[in-house]
Scaffold this motif. Structure first.
Motif, mmCIF file in Angstrom:
data_model
loop_
_atom_site.group_PDB
_atom_site.id
_atom_site.type_symbol
_atom_site.label_atom_id
_atom_site.label_comp_id
_atom_site.label_asym_id
_atom_site.label_seq_id
_atom_site.Cartn_x
_atom_site.Cartn_y
_atom_site.Cartn_z
ATOM 1 N N MET A 413 -0.665 -13.209 -10.429
ATOM 2 C CA MET A 413 -0.569 -14.641 -10.112
ATOM 3 C C MET A 413 -1.743 -15.034 -9.217
ATOM 4 O O MET A 413 -2.313 -14.198 -8.508
ATOM 5 C CB MET A 413 0.744 -14.931 -9.377
ATOM 6 N N ASP A 414 -2.067 -16.322 -9.260
ATOM 7 C CA ASP A 414 -3.122 -16.834 -8.381
ATOM 8 C C ASP A 414 -2.493 -17.063 -7.002
ATOM 9 O O ASP A 414 -2.025 -18.155 -6.676
ATOM 10 C CB ASP A 414 -3.672 -18.145 -8.980
ATOM 11 N N LEU A 415 -2.453 -16.007 -6.215
ATOM 12 C CA LEU A 415 -1.740 -16.060 -4.936
ATOM 13 C C LEU A 415 -2.301 -17.145 -4.021
ATOM 14 O O LEU A 415 -1.560 -17.822 -3.314
ATOM 15 C CB LEU A 415 -1.813 -14.705 -4.233
ATOM 16 N N ASN A 432 7.252 -4.522 -4.385
ATOM 17 C CA ASN A 432 5.955 -3.975 -3.951
ATOM 18 C C ASN A 432 4.891 -4.101 -5.036
ATOM 19 O O ASN A 432 4.132 -3.162 -5.313
ATOM 20 C CB ASN A 432 6.099 -2.508 -3.522
ATOM 21 N N VAL A 433 4.854 -5.286 -5.662
ATOM 22 C CA VAL A 433 3.890 -5.522 -6.740
ATOM 23 C C VAL A 433 2.481 -5.694 -6.171
ATOM 24 O O VAL A 433 1.497 -5.223 -6.744
ATOM 25 C CB VAL A 433 4.323 -6.770 -7.552
ATOM 26 N N TYR A 434 2.406 -6.388 -5.035
ATOM 27 C CA TYR A 434 1.088 -6.652 -4.436
ATOM 28 C C TYR A 434 0.847 -5.731 -3.253
ATOM 29 O O TYR A 434 1.797 -5.221 -2.651
ATOM 30 C CB TYR A 434 1.008 -8.122 -3.975
ATOM 31 N N THR A 435 -0.419 -5.539 -2.915
ATOM 32 C CA THR A 435 -0.696 -4.804 -1.684
ATOM 33 C C THR A 435 -0.669 -5.828 -0.548
ATOM 34 O O THR A 435 -0.995 -7.008 -0.768
ATOM 35 C CB THR A 435 -2.080 -4.123 -1.716
ATOM 36 N N ALA A 441 -4.998 -11.601 2.167
ATOM 37 C CA ALA A 441 -6.312 -12.211 1.911
ATOM 38 C C ALA A 441 -6.155 -13.565 1.204
ATOM 39 O O ALA A 441 -6.985 -14.456 1.350
ATOM 40 C CB ALA A 441 -7.164 -11.266 1.063
ATOM 41 N N ALA A 442 -5.057 -13.694 0.436
ATOM 42 C CA ALA A 442 -4.815 -14.956 -0.288
ATOM 43 C C ALA A 442 -4.109 -15.988 0.592
ATOM 44 O O ALA A 442 -3.820 -17.091 0.138
ATOM 45 C CB ALA A 442 -3.985 -14.673 -1.530
#
Ligand code: UDX
Length: 466
Positions: A413-415, A432-435, A441-442
């Motif tokens: 996704m465009d976080l 825990n899909v994203y770090t 950072a997003a």
């Protein structure tokens, strides 16, 4: 081989399509007229990747009927694939017994049949079913000749076709050689991998023909419960470790990666998250405990696996409470309603529990799912949930976004764009899909499972520090 399949639910329909693809002569029976109507019209009533495509190719070779008498008398093999819903802490085998009874009423007395139970049933059911069949024959005044066998299935929703054509093993529990031979013959193309793979389902690289495990019926029945319970407790174990990781500033994804490389442990089913749901683990662990209770046998490990699992759903609500101080009046976007990706199945889905709890605490809920909205709408009837087909709509002035099901479309996704639209950009990443790094950072405040806020990074230890 002429096969009658009793029950066209998830397992029965998948089995019918796979066996027809292997050129068996299949008649499938179901009492649900609505379902039969859809099947006759060429529509598959379940959401399973690839099945509609395969069904289109073989449906004219499968006979669908509400009538057992149309399917059974000429069949060589009868597969029972009816449901065994949970009842009073155990699996309700009423439909299995009813199916066996109806089968016995229409069998030719002078022919041999194999009747195999694929439904997940408590130990002893096969032998009990054999007695029911004997009784029906006695009442009919005929001798009859039906060999009963256990043939548990291990299909995973979302991967059902893959698991059928390329299984890890085929299990047959039977007291007589004839039943074993019939089932060996049925599965021969799979056991020897001699069939032409459907173009949409190529044989996985390195896949080896599966073994056929033959055993007694009670062991086969127990084997199925043990397999599901072991997987359930493997997930609960990593979820328990995740909770401790949060306390001691460790990262469970790093721990899982490290322990999974031990070939005795293996990397699969070590994803910490919101816990397991679906039609199998919750029911089968409960049913196993039911069997144990009847035998006055304690199973503390299985009990703990359930306790840890259901606590995990509550952890999501606690994390939101910690982040937002109060949930009253807060707007929360839910990503994912199905109990896992690639299915519209919402049975025992963690999302439903979490949504109900959040509403109880006064939160406003918006929810998205690629395919399960219709089922969820029905299950959450009476709860004020705003459903949307657009992920972006979840985030408009929202206070938190909660990722519950790890659908592929949530993985890229465009976080940045999502965080910008939010009132307070909290991301509770229940899978825990994203770090943490990429989410932060997003512009998100990231809260995962088993990852403390002052988390450890994945880098090699500097030996001089030791
Ligand atoms: C399971 C068994 O895998 C299958 O062999 C059996 O026949 C039926 O039960 P299924 O319920 O379809 O299949 O799903 P599965 O893929 O096993 O996942 C069950 C649940 O565990 C899902 O909610 C999933 O999200 C969760 N899970 C799985 C985790 O939380 N972490 C993991 O690492 C793996």
């Amino acid at each position: 081989m002429k096969v009658a399949i009793i029950g066209t639910g998830y397992v029965g329909l998948t089995t019918a399509v796979v066996l027809a693809t292997l050129n068996h002569d299949v008649t499938a029976v179901d009492t649900d007229k609505g379902k039969l109507g859809l099947l006759h019209a060429g529509k598959v009533p379940i959401h399973e990747p690839g099945i509609q495509n395969l069904f289109d190719k073989v449906r004219h070779t499968i006979c669908f009927t509400p009538d057992v008498a149309e399917a059974v008398p000429e069949a060589e093999l009868i597969l029972i694939t009816v449901g065994t819903p949970l009842k009073n802490g155990g699996a309700n085998t009423r439909f299995v017994k009813q199916a066996a009874l109806e089968v016995a009423q229409v069998c030719h007395p002078d022919r041999h049949y194999t009747l195999a139970i694929k439904s997940t049933v408590p130990t002893g059911t096969n032998r009990h079913v054999a007695k029911i069949i004997e009784k029906v024959f006695a009442a009919r005044g005929v001798r009859g000749n039906v060999s009963v066998a256990s043939n548990p299935e291990f299909l995973q929703e979302g991967l059902a076709l893959q698991g059928s054509f390329y299984p890890d093993r085929i299990v047959v529990g039977a007291d007589c050689e004839e039943a074993v031979n019939t089932l060996r013959c049925l599965y021969q193309p799979i056991l020897e991998q001699t069939f032409d793979s459907p173009s949409s389902l190529p044989r996985p690289a390195g896949y080896q023909p599966p073994p056929m495990v033959t055993t007694d019926p009670n062991s086969a029945e127990m084997l199925k419960y043990a397999a599901n319970t072991f997987l359930a407790l493997k997930i609960s174990f990593i979820n328990e470790i995740a909770g401790l990781c949060e306390k001691v500033s460790a990262d469970v994804t790093e721990v899982a990666r490290g322990i999974g490389l031990d070939s005795r442990i293996g990397p699969r089913f070590l994803n910490a998250g919101v816990g397991w749901g679906g039609s199998c683990y919750p029911k089968d662990t409960a049913a196993l405990l039911g069997v144990a209770a009847q035998s006055e046998y304690a199973m503390p490990i299985t009990e703990a696996a359930r306790t840890v699992n259901f606590r995990q759903r509550g952890r999501i609500v606690e994390k939101l409470q910690d982040a937002l101080i109060t949930l009253k009046g807060k707007t929360i976007g839910i990503l994912g309603l199905a109990f896992k990706p690639n299915t519209d199945d919402i049975r025992e889905a963690p999302a439903l529990y979490i949504i109900r709890q959040l509403i109880k605490e006064g939160a406003n809920i918006r929810a998205h799912d690629p395919v399960a909205i219709q089922n969820a709408r029905h299950a959450l009837n009476g709860f004020p949930v705003v459903f949307t087909n657009n992920v972006c709509e979840l985030t408009h002035k929202a206070d938190a976004l909660v990722l519950i099901t790890d659908w592929e479309e949530y993985q890229n996704m465009d976080l940045k764009a999502l965080a910008k639209r939010m009132n307070t950009p909290f991301l509770i990443d229940g899978r825990n899909v994203y770090t943490p790094q990429e989410a932060e950072a997003a512009g998100f405040h990231y809260i995962g499972i088993g990852r403390s806020s002052d988390r450890v990074r994945s880098y090699a230890f500097d030996k001089s520090e030791l």
